[in-house]
Each structure stands twice: as C-alpha cells, then as structure tokens.
Design a protein around this motif. Sequence first.
Motif, PDB file in Angstrom:
ATOM      1  N   SER A  37       0.747  -1.242   0.060  1.00 45.60           N
ATOM      2  CA  SER A  37       0.012   0.032   0.036  1.00 45.60           C
ATOM      3  C   SER A  37       1.174   1.230  -0.118  1.00 45.60           C
ATOM      4  O   SER A  37       0.367   2.384  -0.308  1.00 45.60           O
ATOM      5  CB  SER A  37      -0.860  -0.233   1.156  1.00 45.60           C
ATOM      6  OG  SER A  37      -0.152  -0.020   2.270  1.00 45.60           O
ATOM      7  N   TYR A  93      -2.986   4.233  -2.165  1.00 45.49           N
ATOM      8  CA  TYR A  93      -3.921   4.388  -3.038  1.00 45.49           C
ATOM      9  C   TYR A  93      -3.745   5.518  -3.940  1.00 45.49           C
ATOM     10  O   TYR A  93      -4.583   6.429  -4.132  1.00 45.49           O
ATOM     11  CB  TYR A  93      -5.181   4.174  -2.655  1.00 45.49           C
ATOM     12  CG  TYR A  93      -6.419   3.803  -3.821  1.00 45.49           C
ATOM     13  CD1 TYR A  93      -6.253   2.810  -4.699  1.00 45.49           C
ATOM     14  CD2 TYR A  93      -7.252   4.584  -4.023  1.00 45.49           C
ATOM     15  CE1 TYR A  93      -6.874   2.354  -5.717  1.00 45.49           C
ATOM     16  CE2 TYR A  93      -8.173   4.409  -5.211  1.00 45.49           C
ATOM     17  CZ  TYR A  93      -7.936   3.211  -5.854  1.00 45.49           C
ATOM     18  OH  TYR A  93      -8.799   2.797  -7.034  1.00 45.49           O
ATOM     19  N   ASP A 119      -1.222   0.468  -3.799  1.00 39.47           N
ATOM     20  CA  ASP A 119      -2.380  -0.444  -3.226  1.00 39.47           C
ATOM     21  C   ASP A 119      -3.238   0.188  -2.275  1.00 39.47           C
ATOM     22  O   ASP A 119      -2.775   1.035  -1.224  1.00 39.47           O
ATOM     23  CB  ASP A 119      -1.858  -1.772  -2.551  1.00 39.47           C
ATOM     24  CG  ASP A 119      -2.882  -2.874  -2.928  1.00 39.47           C
ATOM     25  OD1 ASP A 119      -3.929  -2.614  -3.292  1.00 39.47           O
ATOM     26  OD2 ASP A 119      -2.340  -4.032  -2.374  1.00 39.47           O
ATOM     27  N   GLU A 120      -4.287  -0.305  -1.667  1.00 41.44           N
ATOM     28  CA  GLU A 120      -5.257  -0.011  -0.733  1.00 41.44           C
ATOM     29  C   GLU A 120      -5.358  -1.036   0.387  1.00 41.44           C
ATOM     30  O   GLU A 120      -5.887  -1.128   1.069  1.00 41.44           O
ATOM     31  CB  GLU A 120      -6.687  -0.041  -1.384  1.00 41.44           C
ATOM     32  CG  GLU A 120      -7.391   1.214  -2.032  1.00 41.44           C
ATOM     33  CD  GLU A 120      -8.591   0.982  -2.412  1.00 41.44           C
ATOM     34  OE1 GLU A 120      -9.408   1.762  -1.899  1.00 41.44           O
ATOM     35  OE2 GLU A 120      -8.995   0.226  -3.412  1.00 41.44           O
TER      36      GLU A 120
END
Length: 135
Positions: A37, A93, A119-120
């Motif tokens: 992330s 994100y 990424d989340e």
Amino acid sequence: PHDAYMLVSSPTLLTAFASLPAPQAPPSSFQGINSGSTSILLRWDPIPQDLVAGVQNYFTITYRQLDAADDITYNITVPITSVTVEITNLRKYTNYSFDIKDVTKFIGAATEPIIITTDEDGTSYLFSPSLPPYC
C-alpha cells in the motif's frame, strides 16, 4: 548527437580526446508493480552495451505523485549493477509516474513514463507501457 573534442597540446605532443555522447537508448522493459500500500517495485533491462556510449555510472529513476498540489519530482540514484529497486514510504492508493535513464558522463534518454497506483492494502498489479494490467 555530435562528438565533442578537446585538444591538448604541449611542445612535443598534440592529443585529441573524444568525449562520447550520452547513452543512445533508455533501459528497456521498464515496468513496476505495487508491492504494497506504500511501496512500488520497479524492474528494467540494461541498455545494450553498443548503445551505452561511455562508462555507465548509475541509473536515475525520476518519479512524482500525480494530481498533487505541490508537484514535487524525486530522483533516486541506483547502482549500475542493479535492475530492480523498491520505492517505499509512498501514499496509499495514489498514482505515481516513473521513468528511468542511464547516466554515463552525460544523462541518457528517459523511458516513457509508467503510471503505477499504490495499493489499498489488497491486490497487486503489474504495469508496463507495452503490457495490459493483470490481476
């Protein structure tokens, strides 16, 4: 590109030193994957030796966060012996733009920028200018 020449003379000697141009091509197969992330892993293939034009010193990766108010650009120096690097401490994100260039005495041509989203806290995706993303 043109070669530059420097003439050095002495009473008994006249020598011309050729200064080679910058690398004639960027590293190839530049691609990245969001490795978490807040991190992105980048990889590339080195420039073919006949296109280097001098002694390779290092690679420079330039990146920036897209759609940021400050529009700050970051540069990372990577040893010439490496073909991967992980960029860490990024925002979750978030879209980032990356390119890479080879550096001899001069800075070579940059790759086309690649856009990678951190990424989340879920799935990772591979991005390359010539390949579609996959899950």
